[in-house]
Enzyme design. Sequence first.
Site, PDB file in Angstrom:
ATOM      1  N   HIS A   1      -7.536 -13.811 -12.027  1.00  0.00           N
ATOM      2  CA  HIS A   1      -8.573 -13.908 -13.068  1.00  0.00           C
ATOM      3  C   HIS A   1      -8.828 -15.353 -13.504  1.00  0.00           C
ATOM      4  CE1 HIS A   1      -8.807  -9.633 -13.438  1.00  0.00           C
ATOM      5  NE2 HIS A   1      -7.567  -9.499 -13.886  1.00  0.00           N
TER       6      HIS A   1
ATOM      7  N   ASP B   1      -5.742  -5.441  -6.282  1.00  0.00           N
ATOM      8  CA  ASP B   1      -5.340  -5.256  -7.676  1.00  0.00           C
ATOM      9  C   ASP B   1      -6.344  -4.331  -8.369  1.00  0.00           C
ATOM     10  OD1 ASP B   1      -3.540  -6.832  -9.934  1.00  0.00           O
ATOM     11  OD2 ASP B   1      -5.509  -6.260 -10.705  1.00  0.00           O
TER      12      ASP B   1
ATOM     13  N   HIS C   1      -7.934  -4.683 -11.005  1.00  0.00           N
ATOM     14  CA  HIS C   1      -9.037  -5.390 -11.650  1.00  0.00           C
ATOM     15  C   HIS C   1      -9.706  -6.355 -10.677  1.00  0.00           C
ATOM     16  CE1 HIS C   1      -5.985  -4.356 -14.682  1.00  0.00           C
ATOM     17  NE2 HIS C   1      -7.011  -4.102 -15.471  1.00  0.00           N
TER      18      HIS C   1
ATOM     19  N   ASP D   1      -0.725  -2.288 -10.194  1.00  0.00           N
ATOM     20  CA  ASP D   1      -1.399  -1.583 -11.284  1.00  0.00           C
ATOM     21  C   ASP D   1      -2.366  -0.518 -10.778  1.00  0.00           C
ATOM     22  OD1 ASP D   1      -2.993  -3.607 -10.285  1.00  0.00           O
ATOM     23  OD2 ASP D   1      -3.514  -4.464 -12.224  1.00  0.00           O
TER      24      ASP D   1
END
Length: 353
Positions: free
Chosen positions: A170, A205, A207, A294
């Site tokens: 990110h 991932d 996200h 995740d």
Amino acid sequence: MKIYSHENLSLHRPLPYFSYGQMHEPLEIPERMTELLKAPAALGLEVTTATDIGIGPILAVHDFGYVEFLKHGYEEWLAVEEDLGAQVQTGVFVPYDNPGIGIMAKAAKYQADDSAPISEHSWTSIYWSAQTALNAAEALLNQDTTHDRHNTTHADNHIQLCFSRPPGHHARKSAAGGFCYLNNAAIIAEYLRQKYEKIAIIDTDMHHGQGIQEIFYDRSDVLYTSVHGSPINFYPAVTGHEFEKGRGAGYGYNINFPMAHGTDEAGFFAYVDKAIDTVTLYDPDVIVHVLGFDVYKDDPEARCAVSTEGFTRLAKKMVALGKPLIVLVEGGYYLPKLNDNLQAFLSGLMLKD
């Protein structure tokens, strides 16, 4: 297969933060490393302590002022006469038309959200997270390259896994967010370009890695493909849609596969296979896999339902691409299963290593 880590990855300990109208206990905590490190130990795998490659590869990707803020922001925060709190965190994000005068203005310039605070030992962990990833890249740069790039037998012997804590996908060129500070995948992709013409980053991932997308959005020498939960009302909320395909020379080299929330394991792998098809067509010299646990069915961030056994399957798919592979262990916040899930993934790597 070689595994890299460093004891300093456990030093960063964020405090509770305010988000979505309420206080949140941080998910990205040092205990994650404790659980993850159990996996190679259980399988009898050696973990190599990373060495210092230096700040140069970091500054090749991130703005100098931003890196300076990450390194010295906590000292400046404490130096303010008023007690601003135990960690650098303002809840204000004004990246443009901000001269960065004073530490609060710098925080507003460089911290995109409250989930990436800076405390006493944060920089040490942030720096060594990048160095851990760089050690894998350095190993590839130093290996014999007289082999044919299509020689998959040789490529299968070059699988490396790095513990990346705090994670990185990110992190933008000049902004922290989503538990991320330095973009490890982007840093090593740029570093590998010294020797390799084409790098593919495949991100699984939960996200979307908006930082990686931003950094390479106008380039064709680094392909970014991401399988992630739909960003509609889900972090990072503003990027990760299918129509985001790159810009200029990079058009077509940014491929997003947003999953509907509630996607089952079969659906997850259907998207992964599409991403793999894209990477295969690109025919990169090296693959960087951003691995997030995740996506596990019980993870607090999960919007899909991958099983522990699914991570073995995922690893086998990455190895089957037949390219030098660097795996960055990033997301994953359900502590009771981190050890089992990483063991499952490592087992998948070992089947072909």
